[in-house]
Design an enzyme around this catalytic site. Structure first.
Site, PDB file in Angstrom:
ATOM      1  N   ARG A 255      11.192  -6.589   5.399  1.00  0.00           N
ATOM      2  CA  ARG A 255      11.082  -5.160   5.715  1.00  0.00           C
ATOM      3  C   ARG A 255      11.598  -4.899   7.125  1.00  0.00           C
ATOM      4  O   ARG A 255      12.289  -3.908   7.365  1.00  0.00           O
ATOM      5  CB  ARG A 255       9.636  -4.685   5.579  1.00  0.00           C
TER       6      ARG A 255
ATOM      7  N   ARG B  25      -0.953  -9.474  13.347  1.00  0.00           N
ATOM      8  CA  ARG B  25      -1.461  -8.430  12.461  1.00  0.00           C
ATOM      9  C   ARG B  25      -2.252  -9.038  11.310  1.00  0.00           C
ATOM     10  O   ARG B  25      -3.290  -8.490  10.908  1.00  0.00           O
ATOM     11  CB  ARG B  25      -0.300  -7.579  11.923  1.00  0.00           C
TER      12      ARG B  25
ATOM     13  N   ARG C 159      -9.942   0.621   8.441  1.00  0.00           N
ATOM     14  CA  ARG C 159      -9.572  -0.763   8.730  1.00  0.00           C
ATOM     15  C   ARG C 159     -10.718  -1.568   9.310  1.00  0.00           C
ATOM     16  O   ARG C 159     -10.571  -2.769   9.531  1.00  0.00           O
ATOM     17  CB  ARG C 159      -8.384  -0.804   9.689  1.00  0.00           C
TER      18      ARG C 159
ATOM     19  N   ARG D 178      11.723  -1.721  11.874  1.00  0.00           N
ATOM     20  CA  ARG D 178      10.411  -1.560  12.512  1.00  0.00           C
ATOM     21  C   ARG D 178      10.182  -2.688  13.509  1.00  0.00           C
ATOM     22  O   ARG D 178      10.251  -3.864  13.168  1.00  0.00           O
ATOM     23  CB  ARG D 178       9.301  -1.561  11.456  1.00  0.00           C
TER      24      ARG D 178
ATOM     25  N   LYS E 163       0.820  -1.215   0.000  1.00  0.00           N
ATOM     26  CA  LYS E 163       0.000   0.000   0.000  1.00  0.00           C
ATOM     27  C   LYS E 163       0.853   1.263   0.000  1.00  0.00           C
ATOM     28  O   LYS E 163       0.616   2.174  -0.787  1.00  0.00           O
ATOM     29  CB  LYS E 163      -0.936   0.020   1.222  1.00  0.00           C
TER      30      LYS E 163
END
Length: 189
Positions: A128, A145, A89, A134, A14
Site C-alpha cells: 500500500r 503500528r 482503538r 502514505r 477495514k
C-alpha cells in the site's frame, strides 16, 4: 439505525470492506484515518498535532479523537447506520463511544474483527505504501503500528466479547468472501 465497529490491525482491510458495506447498505462511514489525513492535508492545528503522533506510529490522544468523532457522527445522522473504521482503538475510547452513543439513544450493535496473520499485514501495508505514497506505510513505522495495535488496541476484542458485541471474520482470501461474511453478521443483527 445500526452502529457497527469494523475492527482489525493496520492493513486488515477495514477501509476496503467499509467502502463495500457502505455501497451495499447505504450506511455512513467514519474513518478516523481519513478524517485525520484531511486535517493534516488542510494544515489545521488538529492536523499538525495528529501528524506528530502518526509519524511516530502512535495513537492520537483519546480526547482529541472523541471530540472529532462526535462532530462527524452528528453531521451524518440521522441515517440507516454508521460504520466506525479505526475507532475505538483503546478501552477508554470504547467506553467514551458507548457513552456518546447512549447520549444519542444508540449503542454499538456489533464489533466485527477482521482477522489477518501478521506477515500478511506487513506485506499489504508495504505494498500500500508503494502505491499510495502514505508516509506511515514503511517497514519501521509498520512494525511500531503493529506493536501499538497488539498492546493497546487488541485488548478491545475481550472488552467487546464481555459486552456480547464481538464477531470475528477471516480478513484474508477473496474480497467477495470477506464481504459476504461481514454481510452475514450485519444481516443477523
Amino acid at each position: 439505525m445500526k452502529n457497527i465497529v469494523i475492527f482489525g490491525a493496520p492493513g486488515s482491510g477495514k477501509g476496503t470492506q467499509s467502502d463495500l458495506l457502505v455501497k451495499k447498505y447505504g450506511f455512513k462511514h467514519i474513518s478516523t484515518g481519513d478524517v485525520l489525513r484531511a486535517e493534516i492535508k488542510n494544515g489545521t492545528s488538529l492536523g499538525q498535532t495528529a501528524k506528530s503522533y502518526i509519524d511516530k506510529g502512535q495513537l492520537i490522544p483519546d480526547e482529541l479523537m472523541i471530540d472529532i468523532l462526535a462532530n462527524v457522527y452528528d453531521s451524518l445522522c440521522p441515517c440507516d447506520g454508521v460504520i466506525f473504521d479505526g475507532f475505538p482503538r483503546t478501552i477508554p475510547q470504547a467506553e467514551a463511544l458507548k457513552r456518546m452513543l447512549k447520549e444519542r439513544k444508540g449503542e454499538v450493535d456489533v464489533m466485527i474483527e477482521l482477522s489477518v496473520p501478521d506477515e500478511m499485514l506487513m506485506e499489504r501495508l508495504i505494498n500500500r505504501g508503494k502505491t499510495s505514497g502514505r508516509a506511515d506505510d514503511n517497514e519501521e513505522t509498520i512494525r511500531k503500528r503493529l506493536d501499538v495495535y497488539k498492546n493497546q488496541t487488541a485488548p478491545l476484542i475481550e472488552w467487546y466479547k464481555t459486552d456480547g458485541k464481538h464477531r470475528a471474520v477471516k480478513g484474508h482470501g477473496a474480497l467477495e468472501e470477506i464481504t459476504d461474511a461481514l454481510s452475514e453478521v450485519i444481516d443477523n443483527l
